[in-house]
Scaffold this motif. Structure first.
Motif, PDB file in Angstrom:
ATOM      1  N   ALA A 285     -13.171  -8.118   4.836  1.00 43.85           N
ATOM      2  CA  ALA A 285     -13.855  -9.393   5.043  1.00 43.85           C
ATOM      3  C   ALA A 285     -15.371  -9.259   5.048  1.00 43.85           C
ATOM      4  CB  ALA A 285     -13.379 -10.029   6.348  1.00 43.85           C
ATOM      5  N   GLY A 286     -15.869  -8.061   5.273  1.00 39.53           N
ATOM      6  CA  GLY A 286     -17.314  -7.855   5.295  1.00 39.53           C
ATOM      7  C   GLY A 286     -17.888  -7.572   3.926  1.00 39.53           C
ATOM      8  N   THR A 287     -17.185  -6.737   3.148  1.00 42.94           N
ATOM      9  CA  THR A 287     -17.709  -6.313   1.848  1.00 42.94           C
ATOM     10  C   THR A 287     -17.053  -7.011   0.660  1.00 42.94           C
ATOM     11  OG1 THR A 287     -16.115  -4.499   1.610  1.00 42.94           O
ATOM     12  CG2 THR A 287     -18.145  -4.035   2.833  1.00 42.94           C
ATOM     13  N   GLY A 288     -15.804  -7.492   0.847  1.00 42.97           N
ATOM     14  CA  GLY A 288     -15.063  -8.071  -0.260  1.00 42.97           C
ATOM     15  C   GLY A 288     -14.390  -7.044  -1.132  1.00 42.97           C
ATOM     16  N   LYS A 289     -14.454  -5.766  -0.754  1.00 42.80           N
ATOM     17  CA  LYS A 289     -13.799  -4.714  -1.533  1.00 42.80           C
ATOM     18  C   LYS A 289     -12.287  -4.754  -1.343  1.00 42.80           C
ATOM     19  CE  LYS A 289     -17.393  -1.157  -1.949  1.00 42.80           C
ATOM     20  NZ  LYS A 289     -17.753   0.263  -1.672  1.00 42.80           N
ATOM     21  N   ILE A 290     -11.565  -4.324  -2.375  1.00 45.63           N
ATOM     22  CA  ILE A 290     -10.109  -4.256  -2.313  1.00 45.63           C
ATOM     23  C   ILE A 290      -9.687  -3.101  -1.419  1.00 45.63           C
ATOM     24  CG2 ILE A 290      -7.995  -3.835  -3.635  1.00 45.63           C
ATOM     25  CD1 ILE A 290      -9.324  -5.199  -6.028  1.00 45.63           C
ATOM     26  N   GLU A 291      -8.853  -3.423  -0.416  1.00 49.18           N
ATOM     27  CA  GLU A 291      -8.306  -2.402   0.478  1.00 49.18           C
ATOM     28  C   GLU A 291      -6.889  -1.997   0.065  1.00 49.18           C
ATOM     29  OE1 GLU A 291     -10.600  -3.354   4.687  1.00 49.18           O
ATOM     30  OE2 GLU A 291      -8.648  -4.294   4.309  1.00 49.18           O
TER      31      GLU A 291
END
Length: 515
Positions: A285-291
């Motif tokens: 939610a902070g970076t928008g990177k795929i986890e």
């Protein structure tokens, strides 16, 4: 969230080009179950090859990438306005990169606006108490979207009689939904069913069921039993892949229920083709990177191996006899009159694409090219330009033909067309024209956009670009385009035969099962 737009773009590309593992396994199971040597077995083999080709080339599995529908769950406080803006930018970029076809058509003017416009794409937000973001995407093409159906109970259903406001009435609705789709929704397909709600929320509930894993287990005992019943008995209808007849007509069934009003009892069915393109990601939610990815990727599950294993299938009671005939365009009436239902036709030469807009136009206008002896292909391709400005075909499977039924017979008569290629078959008006004027209908494998794109070696020209890329008339130099005669110039129709036979099987399911 600096990486959010890139993550959404990656989600779009993965969804459009690479079927997830659970869908591939369902297609594999269908191959193993289908009788070898049949038209359905041949279609499943083509489907498997197309899946592998799309993954390898990172190109759309099917040219109709549908109306992108995003289901998003996010923590309280996340800026949904900013997220929506980034999603629209990602969709626009994916369209420019030919990962999505231009599909957003102005309903009043007919202008194709790419994939962004009023109501498109569909983006639904929901807050949850977790600290990450979940984004799910489904790409559901127009051919299968048109086979969605909603029932208001009680109802009288063809072949099944009265369907009441009870579990057995719901059962009848679902079985009828599979029957009415025939081969027009690129079967064998998947269905999501929504019981209850109002007309709008019922369809939404049905579509949400398609986000469930193919092999999951419904926690509701009654719905689980109903899902199992549908899977067993739908595959006894004999509709088969592409409506060719066969043992596998349905690959998955997921059912959900919601409360309803006392006066209303809706059963809504959302139909998806075999090219079941849905995927999801969890994002920081902070970076928008795929986890992580929600559905296991199909990468590493080789459809080539599945084809090798599944093409043999099981020996049928009787192998379907078929001839393979090579034709060069333009085609003569004498050549057409020799063809019969079941023949495999391989076409070389010039093929012209034509969809709804072109057929409507040609009813009252001349054609800019000579169509005497020609082949019309019902297809809305994905096209791209190279650095030199030359067009190339990126994806080009068939579209559902029945939409051109009001025009097709007249167009055949007016221009001397000898072959029409599409999917799902056509009606009695077209069948009569085929017989009277000497033409055939060829059924290509719906969704196999990469398999057919390889047949188009050169784009020799285009007309009616004002209709938009999918509806334009593309002139394609072709080698080795293979399709099956399903309606011939002798008045025979495989589609009519399969529909009749499946109705007889449907009638056998009339008696109550759930009491």
């Amino acid at each position: 969230m600096d990486h959010f737009q890139k993550s959404i773009y990656d989600l779009i590309v993965e969804t459009s080009t690479n079927l997830p593992a659970d869908v591939r396994k369902a297609i594999h199971a269908a191959q193993e179950h289908e009788d070898k040597g049949t038209r359905s077995a041949l279609a499943l083999s083509t489907i498997a090859e197309n899946i592998q080709m799309a993954e390898s080339s990172v190109s759309p599995i099917c040219q109709d990438t549908g109306m992108p529908t995003f289901m998003i769950r996010c923590p309280v406080g996340v800026n949904q306005i900013a997220m929506k803006k980034k999603i629209l930018e990602a969709v626009t970029q994916a369209t420019k990169d030919s990962k999505l076809r231009m599909n957003s058509v102005d309903s009043l003017t007919g202008d194709n606006q790419g994939n962004v416009g009023p109501g498109m794409p569909v983006i639904n937000f929901e807050q949850w108490e977790r600290d990450n973001i979940e984004v799910r995407l489904i790409l559901k093409g127009g051919g299968c979207e048109n086979k969605n159906i909603q029932y208001s109970l009680p109802a009288d259903l063809e072949g099944l009689g009265k369907a009441g406001r009870d579990l057995d009435g719901i059962r009848k609705c679902i079985m009828h939904a599979v029957y009415q789709a025939q081969g027009q929704g690129c079967g064998a397909g998947f269905i999501g069913v929504g019981i209850g709600g109002d007309r709008a929320s019922g369809y939404e509930l049905a579509k949400k069921q398609l986000f469930r894993a193919v092999d999951d287990i419904n926690p509701n005992t009654e719905l689980r039993e109903l899902e199992e019943y549908v899977m067993e008995n739908a595959n006894k209808l004999g509709i088969g892949t592409m409506g060719f007849g066969g043992k596998v007509s349905l690959l998955g069934c997921k059912i959900g229920a919601a409360n309803r009003l006392p006066a209303s009892f809706f059963v809504s069915v959302s139909y998806s083709c075999w090219a079941f393109r849905r995927q999801g990601v969890t994002l920081n939610a902070g970076t928008g990177k795929i986890e992580g990815w929600i559905y296991k990727s199909g990468t590493g599950i080789s459809m080539k191996d599945i084809t090798a294993e599944g093409a043999s299938g099981k020996p049928g009671d009787q192998m379907e006899s078929r001839r393979e005939i090579f034709l060069n365009t333009p085609i003569s009436e004498d050549q057409i009159r020799q063809l019969k239902v079941g023949d495999v036709v391989v076409i070389n030469g010039l093929i012209h694409t034509g969809r709804d807009a072109l057929h409507k136009y040609l009813m009252d206008h001349d054609c800019p090219v000579d169509l005497n002896g020609a082949v019309i292909y019902h297809s809305g391709p994905v096209m791209s330009k190279d650095a030199d400005g030359a067009w190339s075909v990126r994806a080009a499977g068939p579209t559902t033909s029945i939409r051109t039924e009001p025009y097709q017979g007249d167009i055949i008569r007016k221009f001397g067309i000898r072959a029409v290629i599409g999917k799902g078959g056509m009606g009695q008006k077209t069948l009569a024209a085929l017989k009277e004027y000497g033409a055939v209908y060829l059924n290509a494998i719906g969704g196999a956009a990469q398999y057919y794109a390889k047949c188009f070696k050169k784009v020799t020209g285009v007309h009616f670009m004002e209709f938009g890329i999918p509806e334009a008339m593309w002139h394609l130099q072709t080698e080795g385009f293979t399709a099956i005669v399903t309606m011939d110039s002798r008045g025979n129709s495989l589609h009519a035969d399969v529909e009749h036979d499946s109705l007889e099987k449907l009638i056998k399911l009339k008696e109550p099962f759930f009491k």
